[in-house]
Structure formats: structure tokens, C-alpha cells
Design a protein around this motif. Structure first.
Motif, mmCIF file in Angstrom:
data_model
loop_
_atom_site.group_PDB
_atom_site.id
_atom_site.type_symbol
_atom_site.label_atom_id
_atom_site.label_comp_id
_atom_site.label_asym_id
_atom_site.label_seq_id
_atom_site.Cartn_x
_atom_site.Cartn_y
_atom_site.Cartn_z
ATOM 1 N N LEU A 52 0.625 -1.157 -0.506
ATOM 2 C CA LEU A 52 0.112 -0.006 0.169
ATOM 3 C C LEU A 52 0.728 1.021 -0.098
ATOM 4 N N PHE A 53 2.357 1.263 0.976
ATOM 5 C CA PHE A 53 2.793 2.305 0.706
ATOM 6 C C PHE A 53 3.251 3.058 -0.330
ATOM 7 N N TYR A 54 3.747 1.762 -1.077
ATOM 8 C CA TYR A 54 4.087 2.041 -2.553
ATOM 9 C C TYR A 54 3.042 2.444 -3.859
ATOM 10 N N ASN B 145 -5.936 6.171 0.611
ATOM 11 C CA ASN B 145 -4.905 7.416 1.438
ATOM 12 C C ASN B 145 -5.254 7.101 2.554
ATOM 13 N N GLU B 146 -6.519 7.057 2.764
ATOM 14 C CA GLU B 146 -7.066 7.604 4.791
ATOM 15 C C GLU B 146 -6.183 6.057 5.547
ATOM 16 N N PHE B 147 -5.821 5.081 4.783
ATOM 17 C CA PHE B 147 -5.593 4.546 5.598
ATOM 18 C C PHE B 147 -3.748 4.229 5.813
ATOM 19 N N LYS B 148 -3.423 4.666 4.565
ATOM 20 C CA LYS B 148 -1.722 5.403 4.747
ATOM 21 C C LYS B 148 -1.576 6.602 5.712
ATOM 22 N N ASN B 149 -2.835 6.938 5.649
ATOM 23 C CA ASN B 149 -2.316 8.367 6.751
ATOM 24 C C ASN B 149 -1.875 7.472 8.431
ATOM 25 N N ILE B 150 -2.920 7.117 8.342
ATOM 26 C CA ILE B 150 -2.619 6.547 9.232
ATOM 27 C C ILE B 150 -1.843 5.531 9.888
ATOM 28 N N TYR C 294 -11.198 1.819 9.950
ATOM 29 C CA TYR C 294 -10.062 1.908 8.303
ATOM 30 C C TYR C 294 -9.907 0.647 7.641
ATOM 31 N N PHE C 295 -10.224 -0.918 8.346
ATOM 32 C CA PHE C 295 -10.260 -1.904 7.365
ATOM 33 C C PHE C 295 -11.567 -1.817 6.832
ATOM 34 N N ASN C 296 -12.515 -1.155 7.732
ATOM 35 C CA ASN C 296 -13.922 -1.749 6.782
ATOM 36 C C ASN C 296 -13.447 -0.687 5.700
ATOM 37 N N THR C 297 -12.938 0.582 5.989
ATOM 38 C CA THR C 297 -13.342 1.047 4.743
ATOM 39 C C THR C 297 -13.021 0.459 3.012
#
Length: 135
Positions: free
Chosen positions: A46-48, A112-117, A70-73
Motif C-alpha cells: 500500500l505504501f508503494y 489514502n485514508e488507511f495509509k495516512n494512519i 479503516y479496515f472496513n473502508t
């Protein structure tokens, strides 16, 4: 043994890593990364920004209450699945144009929401970690 059998059946699309391979080079060349348990592998893909499908049995991997939304998203976007059959169905659905799916607004926003956290990049990671721990 299964990997070798699958390699013979799916020439040109099946790739697995061995201890001698450069994991990051393989990841960067991947059309789609599939992660089968809760570990850093899917965080790295995900990061890359590598198209990623994640699946695991939720009974085997406990999530903190704070992380569940976040996982649900990711689930709603089709990135995270609760079973191999659900993940396989998604791979079949998107295989002809993985990038279109990955770059869609829904998937991009969820990731992006997940990666931000969970997958932040920083030029001062120790300071960021201290700030996080002091919250």
C-alpha cells in the motif's frame, strides 16, 4: 510443491519470491500484490501504491477498536476480504484492468485514508513516533 504446479499452469502470471529474490524489486514489478495475513507485507505494498488485495480470516487476526473503521473502508473498496474465495472473485473481476480499479476514486480514497494512519512516510520518523506515543 503447489507453487511449482501453479507455475506450470499459469506461465507468465504466477510469481513467487524465494530467499534469493529482491523482495522490493518483485513488489515494484507486480501487477497485483496479494497478502494473506495481517503483517507488514500489505502495508509495504500500500505504501508503494502497488495494487493490493488482502484477505485473512477475521477470527485469526484481532484488530483494535480504533483501527476497525479503516479496515472496513478497505473492505468496502474491495481491497480487504474475509476469505480466499472473496479475494479470488475480486482478482477475477479486476484482472483485465487492475489499474482502473486501483486508481478509482473509491479505492484510492480508502487506501489514502488507511495509509495516512498506518503507512506514513517521514524524514523524521523517531520524532513522529514520539509525538504519536505522547497523544
Amino acid at each position: 510443491v503447489i507453487v511449482y504446479r501453479l507455475t506450470g499452469l499459469y506461465k507468465g502470471i504466477w510469481r513467487y519470491a524465494s530467499i534469493n529474490d529482491d523482495y522490493y524489486k518483485l513488489l515494484m514489478r507486480s501487477r497485483l500484490a496479494v497478502s494473506t495475513y495481517n503483517c507488514t507485507t500489505f502495508l509495504e505494498s500500500l505504501f508503494y501504491n502497488i495494487p493490493t488485495i488482502i484477505f485473512w480470516n477475521p477470527l485469526h487476526w484481532e484488530l483494535s477498536d480504533r483501527s476497525v473503521p479503516y479496515f472496513n473502508t478497505l473492505k468496502e473498496a474491495g481491497v480487504l476480504h474475509d476469505s480466499a474465495s472473496s479475494a479470488a472473485a475480486m482478482v477475477n473481476k479486476i484482472w483485465n484492468d487492475v489499474d482502473q480499479w486501483w486508481e478509482s476514486q473509491e479505492v484510492s480514497s480508502a487506501c489514502n485514508e488507511f495509509k495516512n494512519i498506518f503507512c506514513r512516510d517521514s524524514d523524521r520518523p523517531i520524532l513522529k513516533m514520539i509525538e504519536f506515543c505522547n497523544q
